[in-house]
Write a protein that holds these residues in place. Structure first.
Motif, PDB file in Angstrom:
ATOM      1  N   VAL A 223     -12.978 -12.223   6.315  1.00  0.00           N
ATOM      2  CA  VAL A 223     -11.515 -12.127   6.368  1.00  0.00           C
ATOM      3  C   VAL A 223     -11.197 -10.749   6.941  1.00  0.00           C
ATOM      4  O   VAL A 223     -10.910  -9.793   6.219  1.00  0.00           O
ATOM      5  N   ARG A 224     -11.273 -10.654   8.266  1.00  0.00           N
ATOM      6  CA  ARG A 224     -11.090  -9.366   8.936  1.00  0.00           C
ATOM      7  C   ARG A 224      -9.885  -9.337   9.869  1.00  0.00           C
ATOM      8  O   ARG A 224      -9.497  -8.266  10.318  1.00  0.00           O
ATOM      9  N   ASP A 225      -9.337 -10.497  10.205  1.00  0.00           N
ATOM     10  CA  ASP A 225      -8.266 -10.543  11.199  1.00  0.00           C
ATOM     11  C   ASP A 225      -6.881 -10.535  10.582  1.00  0.00           C
ATOM     12  O   ASP A 225      -5.888 -10.767  11.286  1.00  0.00           O
ATOM     13  N   ASP A 226      -6.781 -10.260   9.295  1.00  0.00           N
ATOM     14  CA  ASP A 226      -5.478 -10.205   8.620  1.00  0.00           C
ATOM     15  C   ASP A 226      -4.974  -8.768   8.710  1.00  0.00           C
ATOM     16  O   ASP A 226      -5.258  -7.921   7.845  1.00  0.00           O
ATOM     17  N   LEU A 227      -4.199  -8.460   9.737  1.00  0.00           N
ATOM     18  CA  LEU A 227      -3.720  -7.097   9.949  1.00  0.00           C
ATOM     19  C   LEU A 227      -2.798  -6.619   8.842  1.00  0.00           C
ATOM     20  O   LEU A 227      -2.947  -5.481   8.360  1.00  0.00           O
ATOM     21  N   PRO A 228      -1.812  -7.404   8.381  1.00  0.00           N
ATOM     22  CA  PRO A 228      -0.984  -6.915   7.261  1.00  0.00           C
ATOM     23  C   PRO A 228      -1.793  -6.591   6.016  1.00  0.00           C
ATOM     24  O   PRO A 228      -1.517  -5.587   5.336  1.00  0.00           O
ATOM     25  N   LEU A 229      -2.797  -7.393   5.707  1.00  0.00           N
ATOM     26  CA  LEU A 229      -3.623  -7.128   4.535  1.00  0.00           C
ATOM     27  C   LEU A 229      -4.373  -5.815   4.686  1.00  0.00           C
ATOM     28  O   LEU A 229      -4.429  -4.996   3.751  1.00  0.00           O
ATOM     29  N   ARG A 230      -4.945  -5.576   5.852  1.00  0.00           N
ATOM     30  CA  ARG A 230      -5.685  -4.331   6.065  1.00  0.00           C
ATOM     31  C   ARG A 230      -4.747  -3.128   6.049  1.00  0.00           C
ATOM     32  O   ARG A 230      -5.120  -2.046   5.575  1.00  0.00           O
ATOM     33  N   GLN A 231      -3.532  -3.286   6.556  1.00  0.00           N
ATOM     34  CA  GLN A 231      -2.581  -2.187   6.517  1.00  0.00           C
ATOM     35  C   GLN A 231      -2.157  -1.871   5.083  1.00  0.00           C
ATOM     36  O   GLN A 231      -1.986  -0.695   4.726  1.00  0.00           O
ATOM     37  N   ILE A 232      -1.999  -2.895   4.271  1.00  0.00           N
ATOM     38  CA  ILE A 232      -1.632  -2.670   2.873  1.00  0.00           C
ATOM     39  C   ILE A 232      -2.730  -1.896   2.149  1.00  0.00           C
ATOM     40  O   ILE A 232      -2.465  -0.924   1.429  1.00  0.00           O
ATOM     41  N   ILE A 233      -3.982  -2.310   2.353  1.00  0.00           N
ATOM     42  CA  ILE A 233      -5.085  -1.634   1.677  1.00  0.00           C
ATOM     43  C   ILE A 233      -5.239  -0.208   2.183  1.00  0.00           C
ATOM     44  O   ILE A 233      -5.441   0.739   1.400  1.00  0.00           O
ATOM     45  N   ALA A 234      -5.134  -0.017   3.512  1.00  0.00           N
ATOM     46  CA  ALA A 234      -5.245   1.337   4.062  1.00  0.00           C
ATOM     47  C   ALA A 234      -4.117   2.233   3.570  1.00  0.00           C
ATOM     48  O   ALA A 234      -4.329   3.422   3.269  1.00  0.00           O
ATOM     49  N   ALA A 235      -2.908   1.706   3.472  1.00  0.00           N
ATOM     50  CA  ALA A 235      -1.785   2.503   2.978  1.00  0.00           C
ATOM     51  C   ALA A 235      -1.980   2.874   1.512  1.00  0.00           C
ATOM     52  O   ALA A 235      -1.626   3.978   1.085  1.00  0.00           O
ATOM     53  N   MET A 236      -2.565   1.974   0.740  1.00  0.00           N
ATOM     54  CA  MET A 236      -2.810   2.274  -0.668  1.00  0.00           C
ATOM     55  C   MET A 236      -3.894   3.345  -0.815  1.00  0.00           C
ATOM     56  O   MET A 236      -3.787   4.247  -1.655  1.00  0.00           O
ATOM     57  N   VAL A 237      -4.917   3.274   0.018  1.00  0.00           N
ATOM     58  CA  VAL A 237      -5.997   4.257  -0.061  1.00  0.00           C
ATOM     59  C   VAL A 237      -5.520   5.628   0.405  1.00  0.00           C
ATOM     60  O   VAL A 237      -5.827   6.660  -0.216  1.00  0.00           O
ATOM     61  N   ASP A 238      -4.756   5.665   1.496  1.00  0.00           N
ATOM     62  CA  ASP A 238      -4.281   6.932   2.066  1.00  0.00           C
ATOM     63  C   ASP A 238      -3.001   7.444   1.418  1.00  0.00           C
ATOM     64  O   ASP A 238      -2.483   8.477   1.843  1.00  0.00           O
ATOM     65  N   CYS A 239      -2.470   6.725   0.429  1.00  0.00           N
ATOM     66  CA  CYS A 239      -1.195   7.092  -0.205  1.00  0.00           C
ATOM     67  C   CYS A 239      -0.083   7.190   0.825  1.00  0.00           C
ATOM     68  O   CYS A 239       0.776   8.080   0.751  1.00  0.00           O
ATOM     69  N   ASP A 240      -0.095   6.303   1.805  1.00  0.00           N
ATOM     70  CA  ASP A 240       0.957   6.240   2.814  1.00  0.00           C
ATOM     71  C   ASP A 240       2.097   5.397   2.238  1.00  0.00           C
ATOM     72  O   ASP A 240       2.171   4.191   2.435  1.00  0.00           O
TER      73      ASP A 240
END
Length: 399
Positions: A223-240
């Motif tokens: 499950v790698r092509d879900d861009l919104p999901l990856r953005q949510i996780i990256a924002a949570m990790v980076d505190c964005d």
């Protein structure tokens, strides 16, 4: 006498050992599953709209909190927040953000049967509790047998219902059982696998604070092509918090939004922390717009200690310097000014005239440094003259 099997509480839990009828009868399992599905659809049909149904699930959801939310709940004394209708309107995600605040208040305040709204809330909460318990009963019964199509349907329904309630004690075992046991035998469709893996990854990030495991699960099940999901996780990790808030407000899937709600309190706290480091004061409407929370919720739920002055939030006090003239500070500055100018322009006149020096003070002359000894160096001796014979000299002088 044949027992009544037309009710959700007709069977007991297999794990407690008091009722194994459902475990031994596959036909009864199918009938019980159809009964649960009818009760759930009937519960959803009583809502006036989709928004009302979403608010109902959020208001009746369980008060499960992640590791990062327990401290805030304890600090707030587990008191109820103000309903969204009575709080200040929020311009960023006004509808959904306000609904979440109202849901938090509904979870914190215990409804009573004194008013009609309280009685309706109690009835609907009891219906949801019965559905969740019936799903657990059926799940325990079907898991005792080898994986089958009914087991897959039961686990999927259990995940979809309990995720909306935030009841991780129910949806997390169902996810693990479905991915680890059922999927290798009865593969899920691409849509079902994507749905379950995305919810599990969001749970790992927002509830368990384990982004590494979330990325590992996504890679394992491709499950790698879900861009919104990856953005949510990256924002949570980076505190964005800007990107995370934008995704949270714009999320249309109720299950994903409920998983993200576990991390909303932490992201709001990060937002307040960064605003406090960047600004001295800010209009309260901007604080509410950036955080998605009303000012009363920031104070009562998150324990924000800023001061509200009218429509302005004072985050830090400016450090003022002492005045240049007047008062004790001015006298000190005036006394220090001549000394500084004298140090810059040379000694003062009285010091130059010897007033500040004792009259009998002898002049101290520092001893002269000894000169280094010069070593005599003799000139190099000339090479000895070479003797030339007379015939050779005459030959050299011949033209």
């Amino acid at each position: 006498m044949k027992p009544d099997t037309g009710r959700l509480d007709s069977y007991g839990l297999v794990s407690r050992g008091n009722d194994v009828r459902l475990q031994q009868d596959p036909v009864a399992q199918r009938e019980y599953f159809d009964l649960i599905l009818r009760e759930y659809l009937s519960f959803c049909a009583t809502s006036r709209s989709v928004g009302d149904l979403r608010d109902t699930f959020e208001g009746l959801g369980y008060r499960g909190t992640g590791p990062g939310q327990r401290r805030a709940s304890a600090a707030a004394g587990r008191t109820s927040t103000q309903p969204a209708a009575a709080s200040r309107s929020v311009s960023l995600g006004a509808g959904r953000g306000a609904a979440d605040r109202g849901a938090a208040g509904a979870r914190g305040a215990a409804p009573t049967a004194a008013d009609p709204a309280g009685r309706e809330t109690l009835v609907r909460r009891r219906q949801l509790d019965d559905i969740v318990m019936a799903l657990r009963t059926l799940r325990e019964a079907v898991l005792a047998s080898p994986p089958c199509a009914l087991a897959k349907s039961v686990l999927l329904l259990s995940i979809r219902v309990t995720v909306l309630l935030g009841h991780y004690e129910s949806y997390l075992p169902s996810m693990l059982q479905l991915l680890d046991t059922v999927h290798p035998v009865l593969p899920l469709s691409d849509a079902e696998l994507h749905e379950v893996v995305a919810l599990y990854a969001l749970h790992l990030v927002h509830f368990a604070n384990n982004a590494a495991e979330a990325y590992a699960v996504m890679d394992k099940y491709n499950v790698r092509d879900d861009l919104p999901l990856r953005q949510i996780i990256a924002a949570m990790v980076d505190c964005d918090y800007v990107l995370w808030r934008r995704r949270y407000v714009g999320e249309t899937d109720p299950g994903r939004r409920r998983m993200m709600a576990f991390g909303e309190r932490n992201m709001t706290r990060q937002t307040l922390k960064r605003l406090g480091m960047a600004y001295f004061h800010m209009p309260v409407r901007d604080v509410e717009r950036l955080t998605g929370w009303s000012w009363d919720d920031c104070v009562n739920v998150l324990g924000c200690g800023w001061r509200l002055e009218g429509d302005r939030v004072v985050m830090r006090e400016r450090k003022t310097r002492p005045p240049a003239g007047g008062g004790a500070g001015g006298a000190t500055a005036a006394a220090a000014a001549p000394a500084a100018s004298g140090a810059a322009n040379g000694p003062p006149a009285d010091a130059a005239a010897g007033a500040a020096l004792p009259a009998t003070a002898p002049a101290v002359v520092p001893p002269a440094a000894p000169k280094p000894a010069v070593r005599a160096v003799s000139a190099p001796a000339a090479p000895p003259a070479r003797a030339v014979s007379a015939p050779a000299a005459a030959h050299a002088a011949r033209p």
